[in-house]
Scaffold this active site. Structure first.
Site, mmCIF file in Angstrom:
data_model
loop_
_atom_site.group_PDB
_atom_site.id
_atom_site.type_symbol
_atom_site.label_atom_id
_atom_site.label_comp_id
_atom_site.label_asym_id
_atom_site.label_seq_id
_atom_site.Cartn_x
_atom_site.Cartn_y
_atom_site.Cartn_z
ATOM 1 N N GLU A 159 -4.235 3.798 6.014
ATOM 2 C CA GLU A 159 -4.312 3.692 4.545
ATOM 3 C C GLU A 159 -4.685 5.058 3.590
ATOM 4 O OE1 GLU A 159 -6.299 0.535 1.707
ATOM 5 O OE2 GLU A 159 -5.278 -0.408 3.129
ATOM 6 N N ARG B 218 0.797 -1.310 0.098
ATOM 7 C CA ARG B 218 0.038 -0.049 -0.115
ATOM 8 C C ARG B 218 0.972 1.325 -0.032
ATOM 9 N NH1 ARG B 218 -2.560 -3.789 -1.120
ATOM 10 N NH2 ARG B 218 -4.290 -4.541 -0.165
ATOM 11 N N SER C 213 -11.163 0.688 3.062
ATOM 12 C CA SER C 213 -10.231 0.324 4.279
ATOM 13 C C SER C 213 -9.537 1.566 4.728
ATOM 14 C CB SER C 213 -9.141 -0.759 3.952
ATOM 15 O OG SER C 213 -9.934 -1.623 3.745
#
Length: 316
Positions: A309, A190, A239
């Site tokens: 994130e 990520r 998320s």
């Protein structure tokens, strides 16, 4: 800068433009300037007319970003459905001029797709299915655009964007297009390093040939799995936190007793604890406060510091 300062533009330029409707959380302040380019070439024209020190923010589907209530200084560029080219390309022509060899990216029984930054990942997945490319089905689970997926190495259902990437096109502040290869970047979970004041405008993705029916079955199965586990249709960013090594952020948040926790009109989802929902009229401040609360509480209970994130940008 006002509209009168620009010439030759085919896109749409707005000043003091509200941004909430361009984000999946439906929150956020205004942009000083907001530009929707007509296409890639129009974007180049626009950038060449901006001051070299103009702050730039790139926005796609707005699904992995929290824009603060004070808005964004400088210019916001919307790529969604503007940088929209999507096609199968001749693999032997990709980056030939950079490599100096015709077979730098030879086909070898695979298909190479070029997708511009404003193409949604869902559209890329459907295009893969139409070509019988089953290993591209995971893109259906990424709620964003190709540009965002490249910028953060987005993933879903065990797949990750950069595992399929063989090359990218980036653009600098002056509107120049550069072709770059994966070995020029540091790719993490990520996270992608190495842009250096450039922005992704297209990606070249390599997939294995397969059966179109099997590819369609795969994407339907993945979407069914997602719909059962996530609060689809609600205002969220997807998320909020990255999964820590060997564990899941959702499990840590749920076991800390935080499902349903609210601050203002922001709420931790009862269906998936790593989703924070706007229940209707939350502010960005509500959501940011809840993000910090969740991270602090999980740290106190489990001794694990969750890493965001989602990207939080703009002025408070």
């Amino acid at each position: 800068m006002d509209k009168e300062n620009f010439t030759r533009l085919r896109g749409e330029l707005f000043c003091d433009h509200p941004l909430a409707r361009y984000t999946s959380w439906r929150v956020g302040g205004k942009a000083e300037r907001f530009y929707r380019p007509a296409d890639l070439f129009d974007l180049q024209d626009f950038l060449t007319q901006l001051p070299s020190d103009e702050p730039l923010t790139w926005l796609g589907l707005g699904s992995n970003v929290l824009i603060r209530d004070g808005g964004i200084k400088g210019t916001v560029i919307l790529t969604l459905n503007r940088l929209k080219e999507l096609s199968v390309v001749n693999s032997q022509l990709v980056f030939r001029e950079k490599s100096g060899t015709e077979d730098f990216f030879s086909g070898n029984g695979k298909t190479i797709i070029r997708a511009e930054a404003g193409v949604t990942c869902a559209k890329l997945a459907k295009f893969c299915v139409s070509q019988g490319l089953e290993d591209g089905a995971f893109f259906a689970g990424i709620p964003g655009t190709v540009g965002g997926a490249l910028a953060m190495n987005a993933g879903a259902f065990g797949g990750e964007t950069w595992r399929t990437v063989i090359g990218v096109e980036t653009m600098n502040h002056q509107g120049e297009i550069l072709k770059r290869t994966p070995d020029e970047f540091k790719i993490h979970y990520r996270q992608v390093e190495g842009l250096e004041n450039q922005f992704f405008i297209a990606g070249y993705f390599c997939f294995n040939h397969g059966d179109p029916d099997k590819a369609k079955t795969a994407i339907n199965a993945l979407l069914k799995k997602r719909n059962l586990s996530q609060p689809i249709g609600k205002y969220s960013c997807g998320s909020v936190f990255r999964n820590p090594p060997g564990d899941y952020a959702a499990r840590l948040i749920e076991s800390a007793g935080l499902k349903g926790k609210s601050i203002g009109n922001a709420e931790v989802s009862e269906k998936h604890a790593n989703f924070i929902l706007n229940k209707g009229n939350a502010s960005a401040a509500d959501i940011e406060a809840l993000i910090h609360y969740v991270a602090q509480h999980v740290s106190q209970i489990h001794g694990i510091q969750l890493v965001k994130e989602v990207h939080i940008i703009g002025r408070s």
